[in-house]
Design a protein around this motif. Sequence first.
Motif, PDB file in Angstrom:
ATOM      1  N   PRO A 190      46.562  49.840  43.099  1.00  0.00           N
ATOM      2  CA  PRO A 190      45.434  50.967  42.832  1.00  0.00           C
ATOM      3  C   PRO A 190      44.183  50.070  43.475  1.00  0.00           C
ATOM      4  O   PRO A 190      44.346  49.232  44.240  1.00  0.00           O
ATOM      5  N   THR A 191      42.943  51.054  43.844  1.00  0.00           N
ATOM      6  CA  THR A 191      42.487  50.883  44.668  1.00  0.00           C
ATOM      7  C   THR A 191      41.160  48.989  44.266  1.00  0.00           C
ATOM      8  O   THR A 191      40.938  48.159  45.189  1.00  0.00           O
ATOM      9  N   TRP A 192      41.129  49.490  43.486  1.00  0.00           N
ATOM     10  CA  TRP A 192      40.045  48.608  42.813  1.00  0.00           C
ATOM     11  C   TRP A 192      40.733  47.082  42.529  1.00  0.00           C
ATOM     12  O   TRP A 192      39.817  46.404  42.749  1.00  0.00           O
ATOM     13  N   ILE A 193      42.031  47.413  43.312  1.00  0.00           N
ATOM     14  CA  ILE A 193      42.851  45.620  42.724  1.00  0.00           C
ATOM     15  C   ILE A 193      42.368  45.346  44.113  1.00  0.00           C
ATOM     16  O   ILE A 193      42.302  44.703  44.624  1.00  0.00           O
ATOM     17  N   SER A 194      43.170  46.456  45.803  1.00  0.00           N
ATOM     18  CA  SER A 194      42.846  45.963  46.902  1.00  0.00           C
ATOM     19  C   SER A 194      41.390  45.535  47.090  1.00  0.00           C
ATOM     20  O   SER A 194      41.342  44.555  48.363  1.00  0.00           O
ATOM     21  N   GLY A 195      40.539  46.468  46.503  1.00  0.00           N
ATOM     22  CA  GLY A 195      39.250  46.136  46.283  1.00  0.00           C
ATOM     23  C   GLY A 195      38.829  44.247  46.789  1.00  0.00           C
ATOM     24  O   GLY A 195      37.897  43.497  47.521  1.00  0.00           O
ATOM     25  N   LEU A 196      39.388  43.919  45.801  1.00  0.00           N
ATOM     26  CA  LEU A 196      38.671  42.632  45.283  1.00  0.00           C
ATOM     27  C   LEU A 196      39.374  41.599  45.861  1.00  0.00           C
ATOM     28  O   LEU A 196      38.889  40.585  46.088  1.00  0.00           O
ATOM     29  N   ILE A 197      41.171  41.712  46.624  1.00  0.00           N
ATOM     30  CA  ILE A 197      41.802  41.103  46.977  1.00  0.00           C
ATOM     31  C   ILE A 197      40.816  41.064  48.257  1.00  0.00           C
ATOM     32  O   ILE A 197      41.050  39.817  49.527  1.00  0.00           O
ATOM     33  N   VAL A 198      40.485  41.786  48.847  1.00  0.00           N
ATOM     34  CA  VAL A 198      40.038  42.252  50.251  1.00  0.00           C
ATOM     35  C   VAL A 198      38.971  41.195  50.674  1.00  0.00           C
ATOM     36  O   VAL A 198      38.079  40.413  51.273  1.00  0.00           O
ATOM     37  N   MET A 199      37.783  41.403  49.154  1.00  0.00           N
ATOM     38  CA  MET A 199      36.688  40.791  49.222  1.00  0.00           C
ATOM     39  C   MET A 199      36.847  39.045  49.498  1.00  0.00           C
ATOM     40  O   MET A 199      36.308  38.366  49.767  1.00  0.00           O
ATOM     41  N   ALA A 200      37.686  39.355  48.329  1.00  0.00           N
ATOM     42  CA  ALA A 200      38.005  37.380  48.502  1.00  0.00           C
ATOM     43  C   ALA A 200      38.691  36.209  49.769  1.00  0.00           C
ATOM     44  O   ALA A 200      37.964  35.823  50.329  1.00  0.00           O
ATOM     45  N   LEU A 201      39.578  37.818  50.073  1.00  0.00           N
ATOM     46  CA  LEU A 201      40.118  37.340  51.385  1.00  0.00           C
ATOM     47  C   LEU A 201      38.911  36.878  52.490  1.00  0.00           C
ATOM     48  O   LEU A 201      39.041  36.040  53.063  1.00  0.00           O
ATOM     49  N   ALA A 202      38.046  38.361  52.705  1.00  0.00           N
ATOM     50  CA  ALA A 202      36.540  38.043  53.280  1.00  0.00           C
ATOM     51  C   ALA A 202      36.420  36.843  53.435  1.00  0.00           C
ATOM     52  O   ALA A 202      35.607  36.202  54.206  1.00  0.00           O
ATOM     53  N   GLY A 203      35.446  36.850  52.176  1.00  0.00           N
ATOM     54  CA  GLY A 203      34.667  35.570  52.419  1.00  0.00           C
ATOM     55  C   GLY A 203      35.094  34.103  52.006  1.00  0.00           C
ATOM     56  O   GLY A 203      34.074  33.683  52.633  1.00  0.00           O
ATOM     57  N   ALA A 204      36.656  34.423  51.817  1.00  0.00           N
ATOM     58  CA  ALA A 204      37.217  33.266  52.289  1.00  0.00           C
ATOM     59  C   ALA A 204      36.922  32.741  53.972  1.00  0.00           C
ATOM     60  O   ALA A 204      36.333  31.280  54.835  1.00  0.00           O
ATOM     61  N   VAL A 205      36.490  33.198  54.980  1.00  0.00           N
ATOM     62  CA  VAL A 205      36.768  33.785  56.066  1.00  0.00           C
ATOM     63  C   VAL A 205      35.113  33.336  56.664  1.00  0.00           C
ATOM     64  O   VAL A 205      34.866  32.799  57.205  1.00  0.00           O
TER      65      VAL A 205
END
Length: 457
Positions: A187-202
């Motif tokens: 689902p788009t909202w799940i991928s959105g949350l995952i990318v948010m977390a990964l990008a935020g960490a970097v």
Amino acid sequence: MADFFDNIGTLLADGITALADALWGWPMMILLLGTHIFLTIRLKFPQRHIFKAIKLSLKKDHGADGEVSQFGALATALAATIGTGNIVGVATAISLGGPGAIFWCWITAIFGIATKYAEGLLAVKYRVTDKDGKVNGGPMYALERGLGWKKLGITFALFTALAAFGIGDTVQANAISTFADKAFGIPTWISGLIVMALAGAVLLGGIKSIARVCTALVPFMAVLYIIGCLVILCMNHAYIWPAIQMILERAFSPSAAGGGFVGSTVMLACRYGVARGLFSNESGMGSAPIVAASAKTRNPVRQALVSSSGTFWDSVVICLLTGLVIVSTIIANPGITDGSSANGNTLTELAFSMIPYGAPFLAFGLLTFAFSTIIGWEIYGERAAQYLNIKAVYYRIAYVIAIFVGATMDLGLVWTFADCLNALMTIPNLIALIFLSGVIVNETRKYLWNNRLDDYE
């Protein structure tokens, strides 16, 4: 109430589309391509030094001022440019402007090498180091320190800070969520949350963290994608020359529908080819110089050459391969689409469906390309925001939140909005390049034409 919001949305979409059409008319085409050609001639065709530029990009300038290595700066810039513009963007140009758009995209890149060189030179020439040791540069500093036009520098910084949310953030997030949903059922909202977390960490680690990730990710993802394209072209080897012929013919003459493509005009081919070319390699936009200014380089010309190689890899190689893959695939399989409803996503998916495991391969390529663009463009927007006295932490928070928002937006509207912002930040940058072209020539003569590339500034 629902009808009211639908009408508002329609009006907004129509307004953005009208603005994009106005910004990307013939005046912009002439200004952009004219600047590319002007700088190419005045700098004695710097494209001929491209292999020297590639060689320099692999070297380190020990003892030079800066925050990241020359290759780190190049990798970060490539991370920001090698994204959906190379995959979906090229296909979108074909679907809207016909196969001829590929020619204009490629021509924009060839001449754009000179512009990317000039941008990188000015970025290092007029960069500054703040009290925290951060090295800042880019068109806003060239406009302020080189021409004394601080207000125009502020204008560029404002457009850049906003543009990052389009070209670098929401567009990429939308592409990731769409492909993740289709390829893996996420689902788009799940991928959105995952990318948010990964990008935020970097992004927490700033430019040095971003450069480290990009240095490792960019070469891997680019080589993998090129291999995939070459496999498809080997399968379509009998249709490569017909594809080239069609691209050249449609670039200069109106065409009727046929061969699996919609009808197109020269203006449409030129408009979408140049727009997508700029979206992909960003030559003339003024974004890449922001990170080029942070490179550890002994003089402006060395980093200028390194920066110019980014356009070569991004558009002269990768975008051309993507275009040939799509056009040759449709010629080879004219029944796979009638062209009437094919959009960027569809055309790319159809092309890669020709090889085993093509769908997940394409999805992986898009995911890595788009993610790298998200983290690369954040540093552009952040440095522009800092020029406007906006704290970096506030900008990062807003940028990361926008990832989730972009994951559920309409792709067409996002692309159109990105086109508008690209044009608005391009204009002040091109003004700086034209009015400071004398400085660019003098620096080039001093270090390149007089064979003093190893000298320190």
